[in-house]
Design a protein around this motif. Structure first.
Motif, PDB file in Angstrom:
ATOM      1  N   THR A 211       0.782  -1.342   0.172  1.00 45.61           N
ATOM      2  CA  THR A 211      -0.027  -0.054   0.041  1.00 45.61           C
ATOM      3  C   THR A 211       1.293   1.220  -0.172  1.00 45.61           C
ATOM      4  OG1 THR A 211       0.088   0.395   2.684  1.00 45.61           O
ATOM      5  CG2 THR A 211      -1.428  -0.921   1.046  1.00 45.61           C
ATOM      6  N   PRO A 212       0.249   2.376  -0.276  1.00 44.70           N
ATOM      7  CA  PRO A 212       1.171   3.869  -0.145  1.00 44.70           C
ATOM      8  C   PRO A 212       1.864   3.916   1.440  1.00 44.70           C
ATOM      9  CG  PRO A 212      -0.836   3.990  -1.924  1.00 44.70           C
ATOM     10  CD  PRO A 212      -1.173   3.084  -0.901  1.00 44.70           C
ATOM     11  N   ALA A 213       1.137   2.931   1.916  1.00 47.02           N
ATOM     12  CA  ALA A 213       1.723   3.426   3.882  1.00 47.02           C
ATOM     13  C   ALA A 213       2.676   2.739   3.826  1.00 47.02           C
ATOM     14  CB  ALA A 213       0.566   2.841   4.941  1.00 47.02           C
ATOM     15  N   ASP A 214       2.605   1.745   3.271  1.00 53.38           N
ATOM     16  CA  ASP A 214       3.956  -0.130   3.083  1.00 53.38           C
ATOM     17  C   ASP A 214       5.127   1.036   2.466  1.00 53.38           C
ATOM     18  OD1 ASP A 214       2.632  -1.964   4.911  1.00 53.38           O
ATOM     19  OD2 ASP A 214       2.132  -2.414   2.650  1.00 53.38           O
ATOM     20  N   ILE A 215       4.976   1.153   1.505  1.00 55.37           N
ATOM     21  CA  ILE A 215       6.079   2.155   0.674  1.00 55.37           C
ATOM     22  C   ILE A 215       7.122   3.289   1.578  1.00 55.37           C
ATOM     23  CG2 ILE A 215       6.463   3.806  -1.345  1.00 55.37           C
ATOM     24  CD1 ILE A 215       4.020   1.793  -2.850  1.00 55.37           C
ATOM     25  N   GLU A 216       5.944   4.270   2.068  1.00 53.22           N
ATOM     26  CA  GLU A 216       6.887   5.157   3.168  1.00 53.22           C
ATOM     27  C   GLU A 216       7.621   4.608   4.134  1.00 53.22           C
ATOM     28  OE1 GLU A 216       7.849   9.263   3.794  1.00 53.22           O
ATOM     29  OE2 GLU A 216       6.356   8.352   1.760  1.00 53.22           O
ATOM     30  N   VAL A 217       6.217   3.732   4.739  1.00 53.82           N
ATOM     31  CA  VAL A 217       7.217   3.386   5.922  1.00 53.82           C
ATOM     32  C   VAL A 217       8.506   2.421   5.316  1.00 53.82           C
ATOM     33  CG1 VAL A 217       7.035   0.916   7.551  1.00 53.82           C
ATOM     34  CG2 VAL A 217       5.695   2.377   7.162  1.00 53.82           C
ATOM     35  N   GLN A 218       8.625   1.722   4.499  1.00 49.06           N
ATOM     36  CA  GLN A 218      10.428   1.450   3.875  1.00 49.06           C
ATOM     37  C   GLN A 218      10.777   2.215   3.281  1.00 49.06           C
ATOM     38  OE1 GLN A 218       8.284  -1.214   0.571  1.00 49.06           O
ATOM     39  NE2 GLN A 218       7.732  -2.688   2.057  1.00 49.06           N
ATOM     40  N   LYS A 219      10.263   3.396   2.619  1.00 49.91           N
ATOM     41  CA  LYS A 219      11.091   4.791   2.413  1.00 49.91           C
ATOM     42  C   LYS A 219      12.074   5.397   3.468  1.00 49.91           C
ATOM     43  CE  LYS A 219      10.425   9.163   0.768  1.00 49.91           C
ATOM     44  NZ  LYS A 219       9.605  10.386   0.252  1.00 49.91           N
ATOM     45  N   ARG A 220      10.846   4.947   4.838  1.00 50.09           N
ATOM     46  CA  ARG A 220      11.524   5.898   5.993  1.00 50.09           C
ATOM     47  C   ARG A 220      12.665   4.825   6.789  1.00 50.09           C
ATOM     48  NH1 ARG A 220       6.711   9.489   8.685  1.00 50.09           N
ATOM     49  NH2 ARG A 220       6.099  10.684   6.712  1.00 50.09           N
ATOM     50  N   ILE A 221      12.235   3.686   6.483  1.00 47.79           N
ATOM     51  CA  ILE A 221      13.987   2.771   6.255  1.00 47.79           C
ATOM     52  C   ILE A 221      14.672   2.837   5.976  1.00 47.79           C
ATOM     53  CG2 ILE A 221      14.353   0.117   6.919  1.00 47.79           C
ATOM     54  CD1 ILE A 221      11.027  -0.419   6.825  1.00 47.79           C
ATOM     55  N   LYS A 222      14.282   2.996   4.763  1.00 51.57           N
ATOM     56  CA  LYS A 222      15.900   3.202   3.528  1.00 51.57           C
ATOM     57  C   LYS A 222      16.519   4.369   4.333  1.00 51.57           C
ATOM     58  CE  LYS A 222      14.075   0.521   0.463  1.00 51.57           C
ATOM     59  NZ  LYS A 222      13.774   0.560  -1.274  1.00 51.57           N
ATOM     60  N   THR A 223      15.663   5.139   4.716  1.00 50.79           N
ATOM     61  CA  THR A 223      16.472   6.683   5.118  1.00 50.79           C
ATOM     62  C   THR A 223      16.738   7.083   6.430  1.00 50.79           C
ATOM     63  OG1 THR A 223      14.648   7.480   5.481  1.00 50.79           O
ATOM     64  CG2 THR A 223      15.280   7.963   3.561  1.00 50.79           C
ATOM     65  N   GLY A 224      16.497   5.774   7.319  1.00 49.92           N
ATOM     66  CA  GLY A 224      16.973   5.916   8.654  1.00 49.92           C
ATOM     67  C   GLY A 224      16.191   6.574   9.259  1.00 49.92           C
ATOM     68  N   HIS A 225      14.869   6.771   9.254  1.00 40.38           N
ATOM     69  CA  HIS A 225      14.146   7.528  10.021  1.00 40.38           C
ATOM     70  C   HIS A 225      12.938   6.289  10.679  1.00 40.38           C
ATOM     71  CE1 HIS A 225      14.712  10.620   7.361  1.00 40.38           C
ATOM     72  NE2 HIS A 225      14.717  11.570   8.051  1.00 40.38           N
ATOM     73  N   PHE A 226      14.108   5.216  10.060  1.00 36.82           N
ATOM     74  CA  PHE A 226      12.612   4.167  10.943  1.00 36.82           C
ATOM     75  C   PHE A 226      14.023   2.994  11.227  1.00 36.82           C
ATOM     76  CE2 PHE A 226       8.002   4.695   9.712  1.00 36.82           C
ATOM     77  CZ  PHE A 226       8.086   5.890   9.800  1.00 36.82           C
ATOM     78  N   PRO A 227      13.643   2.242  12.060  1.00 35.74           N
ATOM     79  CA  PRO A 227      15.121   1.029  12.087  1.00 35.74           C
ATOM     80  C   PRO A 227      14.503   0.089  11.476  1.00 35.74           C
ATOM     81  CG  PRO A 227      13.211   0.915  14.241  1.00 35.74           C
ATOM     82  CD  PRO A 227      12.537   2.360  13.349  1.00 35.74           C
ATOM     83  N   LYS A 228      15.564  -0.575  10.804  1.00 38.73           N
ATOM     84  CA  LYS A 228      15.406  -1.817   9.924  1.00 38.73           C
ATOM     85  C   LYS A 228      14.551  -2.741  10.555  1.00 38.73           C
ATOM     86  CE  LYS A 228      19.955   0.239   7.554  1.00 38.73           C
ATOM     87  NZ  LYS A 228      21.267  -0.998   6.482  1.00 38.73           N
TER      88      LYS A 228
END
Length: 191
Positions: free
Chosen positions: A123-140
């Motif tokens: 979903t768009p929410a999944d994609i945004e979460v994954q984007k933030r994981i890649k940029t270090g805003h969320f833990p891997k």
């Protein structure tokens, strides 16, 4: 408009899903399914080649979360809250399918492939979460593994409440369970 055949096929699937969900795949006979659908076993095989085909069909989602939102402007906390709400909605609307999937996948691993092919749509929410994981805003973390873990925990909590007579409906997710899952995902559980 659905044809008589379409309606019969759906009725067979609905009966099979309910029986697999409540009794399990191995404990359900094709005779029971046919009887519940008010047709003969021979007629049932016109629609489904085997009981295993019915099992695979029974884990297909009946509800998809339609979401075209833009999550890029949300704070991390807002994104987690939205993502969790969408996740819980998807699970609750497809609870019998998830219960069958988790109960039968050990014996029938092809169901996991069906899950990944049908349930696990980004979903768009999944994609945004994954984007933030890649940029270090969320833990891997592995999103699929996390979702599977949360679904497994949710199912175990519902079963616990049913066993101990604190909830009598296997077709809904009690608010208490939603709250615990939401708190775990958001990290609020121990705060």
């Amino acid at each position: 408009m659905p044809t008589k055949g379409d309606l019969t096929k759906q009725r067979i699937l609905d009966v099979a899903r309910e029986l697999f969900y409540k009794k399990g795949f191995d404990a359900t006979s094709t005779a029971e399914i046919a009887r519940g659908a008010s047709i003969s076993e021979a007629a049932m095989y016109k629609y489904y080649k085997s009981k295993r085909d019915l099992l695979t069909a029974s884990v297909q989602p009946t509800h998809f979360v339609e979401d075209t939102s833009d999550y890029s402007t949300l704070t991390n906390n807002e994104l987690v809250q939205c993502w969790t709400a969408l996740f819980l909605e998807k699970v609750e609307k497809n609870l019998p399918q998830y219960m069958i999937l988790f109960g039968e996948s050990v014996k029938y691993p092809e169901l996991s492939e069906t899950y990944l092919a049908t349930f696990h749509k980004e979903t768009p929410a999944d994609i945004e979460v994954q984007k933030r994981i890649k940029t270090g805003h969320f833990p891997k973390l592995d999103m699929t593994l996390m979702q599977v873990g949360m679904i497994g925990a949710l199912i175990a909590m519902i079963q616990h409440l049913v066993i101990y007579k604190k909830h009598d409906d296997l077709n809904s997710v009690p608010p208490k369970v939603k709250e615990v899952i939401s708190n775990i995902i958001s990290g609020k559980f121990f705060n």
